[in-house]
Scaffold this active site. Structure first.
Site, PDB file in Angstrom:
ATOM      1  N   ASP A  61       0.851  -1.195   0.000  1.00  0.00           N
ATOM      2  CA  ASP A  61       0.000   0.000   0.000  1.00  0.00           C
ATOM      3  C   ASP A  61       0.883   1.240   0.000  1.00  0.00           C
ATOM      4  O   ASP A  61       1.715   1.414   0.891  1.00  0.00           O
ATOM      5  CB  ASP A  61      -0.903  -0.011   1.237  1.00  0.00           C
ATOM      6  CG  ASP A  61      -2.071   0.952   1.103  1.00  0.00           C
ATOM      7  OD1 ASP A  61      -1.848   2.068   0.592  1.00  0.00           O
ATOM      8  OD2 ASP A  61      -3.184   0.598   1.511  1.00  0.00           O
ATOM      9  N   LYS A  91      -0.906   9.810   0.227  1.00  0.00           N
ATOM     10  CA  LYS A  91      -1.062  11.125   0.842  1.00  0.00           C
ATOM     11  C   LYS A  91       0.037  11.336   1.880  1.00  0.00           C
ATOM     12  O   LYS A  91       0.337  10.435   2.671  1.00  0.00           O
ATOM     13  CB  LYS A  91      -2.432  11.247   1.497  1.00  0.00           C
ATOM     14  CG  LYS A  91      -3.595  11.241   0.507  1.00  0.00           C
ATOM     15  CD  LYS A  91      -4.918  11.421   1.218  1.00  0.00           C
ATOM     16  CE  LYS A  91      -6.073  11.432   0.220  1.00  0.00           C
ATOM     17  NZ  LYS A  91      -7.380  11.583   0.909  1.00  0.00           N
ATOM     18  N   ASP A 147       4.666   0.851  -7.796  1.00  0.00           N
ATOM     19  CA  ASP A 147       4.361   1.704  -8.945  1.00  0.00           C
ATOM     20  C   ASP A 147       4.238   3.170  -8.527  1.00  0.00           C
ATOM     21  O   ASP A 147       3.719   3.984  -9.290  1.00  0.00           O
ATOM     22  CB  ASP A 147       3.080   1.239  -9.646  1.00  0.00           C
ATOM     23  CG  ASP A 147       1.867   1.240  -8.736  1.00  0.00           C
ATOM     24  OD1 ASP A 147       2.045   1.103  -7.510  1.00  0.00           O
ATOM     25  OD2 ASP A 147       0.731   1.380  -9.228  1.00  0.00           O
ATOM     26  N   THR A 174       0.983  -8.601 -12.357  1.00  0.00           N
ATOM     27  CA  THR A 174      -0.195  -8.772 -11.515  1.00  0.00           C
ATOM     28  C   THR A 174      -1.266  -7.724 -11.809  1.00  0.00           C
ATOM     29  O   THR A 174      -1.043  -6.748 -12.531  1.00  0.00           O
ATOM     30  CB  THR A 174       0.184  -8.670 -10.034  1.00  0.00           C
ATOM     31  OG1 THR A 174       0.634  -7.324  -9.769  1.00  0.00           O
ATOM     32  CG2 THR A 174       1.291  -9.649  -9.677  1.00  0.00           C
ATOM     33  N   LYS A 175      -2.413  -7.927 -11.209  1.00  0.00           N
ATOM     34  CA  LYS A 175      -3.524  -6.979 -11.325  1.00  0.00           C
ATOM     35  C   LYS A 175      -3.087  -5.581 -10.908  1.00  0.00           C
ATOM     36  O   LYS A 175      -3.400  -4.590 -11.583  1.00  0.00           O
ATOM     37  CB  LYS A 175      -4.685  -7.466 -10.460  1.00  0.00           C
ATOM     38  CG  LYS A 175      -5.844  -6.496 -10.348  1.00  0.00           C
ATOM     39  CD  LYS A 175      -6.892  -7.031  -9.385  1.00  0.00           C
ATOM     40  CE  LYS A 175      -8.018  -6.030  -9.166  1.00  0.00           C
ATOM     41  NZ  LYS A 175      -9.016  -6.556  -8.190  1.00  0.00           N
ATOM     42  N   GLU A 194      -0.048  -4.359 -10.812  1.00  0.00           N
ATOM     43  CA  GLU A 194       0.927  -3.824 -11.757  1.00  0.00           C
ATOM     44  C   GLU A 194       0.232  -3.304 -13.010  1.00  0.00           C
ATOM     45  O   GLU A 194       0.557  -2.217 -13.511  1.00  0.00           O
ATOM     46  CB  GLU A 194       1.956  -4.889 -12.122  1.00  0.00           C
ATOM     47  CG  GLU A 194       3.052  -4.366 -13.038  1.00  0.00           C
ATOM     48  CD  GLU A 194       4.212  -5.332 -13.178  1.00  0.00           C
ATOM     49  OE1 GLU A 194       5.174  -4.974 -13.889  1.00  0.00           O
ATOM     50  OE2 GLU A 194       4.171  -6.424 -12.580  1.00  0.00           O
TER      51      GLU A 194
END
Length: 248
Positions: free
Chosen positions: A155, A159, A191, A223-224, A226
């Site tokens: 995660d 912010k 990412d 992966t999803k 990525e």
């Protein structure tokens, strides 16, 4: 040696911790618990495989619990933090049948998806935990024992006010370095450019580790998460850090 907390405390689940007078304790967590509703497919996978490969939170809280006890053999141990829906977990575990893999994921639908993937792949060397990863590394993993650690797309808490919740910090890097076996690797990917910069800054500063940004790890499937990052125009950064010392 790792130790469990005193009786009466649920240490593996910080969101359940209470103060001495019974009030809920406020904790800074590195994860958030998203929705837990299952699709019919996920429910089917959970019903078929959870009892076999998912370790209940209450079992982890037991003072006698060990990761080695989750498997019917003695083998080198790999931990994955934030396994998502299990795309990397299953592909990498399938390529390492002589290793045991513990995947830590608190999002239950993701756990259910992973269970389905494990079943479809016919694997027996993966177990799933849904508890706090930092606590698990400190209390369940023996010093100098990990064959590898994988942390793909943690995660980003993008912010600024939430950066304190990011997993990769100086204190966690020191903890991980002490749990890796000499020569063992910590593989990471993100990412988010600023998180990649933070990872490099933190991990370069840890004297027990050596490494840096590397080419995309060919063994890691796309992966999803990525694909989502790429679609949003974000660059993917892979990192690899090795515990200093001769490999066993």
């Amino acid at each position: 040696m790792p130790e469990h907390a005193p009786d009466g405390v649920r240490p593996a689940r910080p969101h359940h911790k209470l103060t001495a007078d019974g009030r809920r304790m406020r904790e800074v967590l590195t994860y958030s618990r998203r929705g837990s509703r299952f699709s019919p497919r996920q429910q089917q996978a959970w019903a078929a495989y959870a009892e076999r490969w998912w370790v209940p939170d209450e079992a982890v809280d037991d003072p006698g619990f060990t990761l080695a006890g989750c498997f019917e053999r003695s083998a080198p141990l790999i931990v994955e933090i934030g396994s998502g829906i299990g795309e990397s977990t299953v592909a990498l575990a399938a390529a390492r049948p002589d290793h045991d893999v513990v995947a830590i994921e608190v999002w239950r639908p993701g756990v259910a998806d992973t269970l389905g993937r494990i079943g479809a792949a016919g694997l027996s060397n993966v177990r799933l935990l849904s508890v706090d990863a930092v606590w698990s590394m400190a209390h369940l993993v023996e010093p100098d024992s990990l064959a590898a650690l994988w942390t793909f797309f943690p995660d980003p808490w993008h912010k600024a006010k939430h950066h304190k919740r990011r997993l990769v910090t100086a204190s966690f890097a020191r903890l991980v370095a002490g749990r890796l076996a000499p020569g063992a690797e910590w593989r990471l990917a993100t990412d988010w450019a600023d998180y990649a910069d933070q990872m490099v800054e933190v991990l370069d500063a840890e004297p027990m580790l050596e490494g840096g940004v590397v080419e995309r790890w060919a063994e890691r499937p796309v992966t999803k998460f990525e694909r989502k990052g790429i679609a949003a125009g974000r660059a993917i950064t892979d990192l690899a850090y090795r515990r200093r010392g001769a490999a066993r």
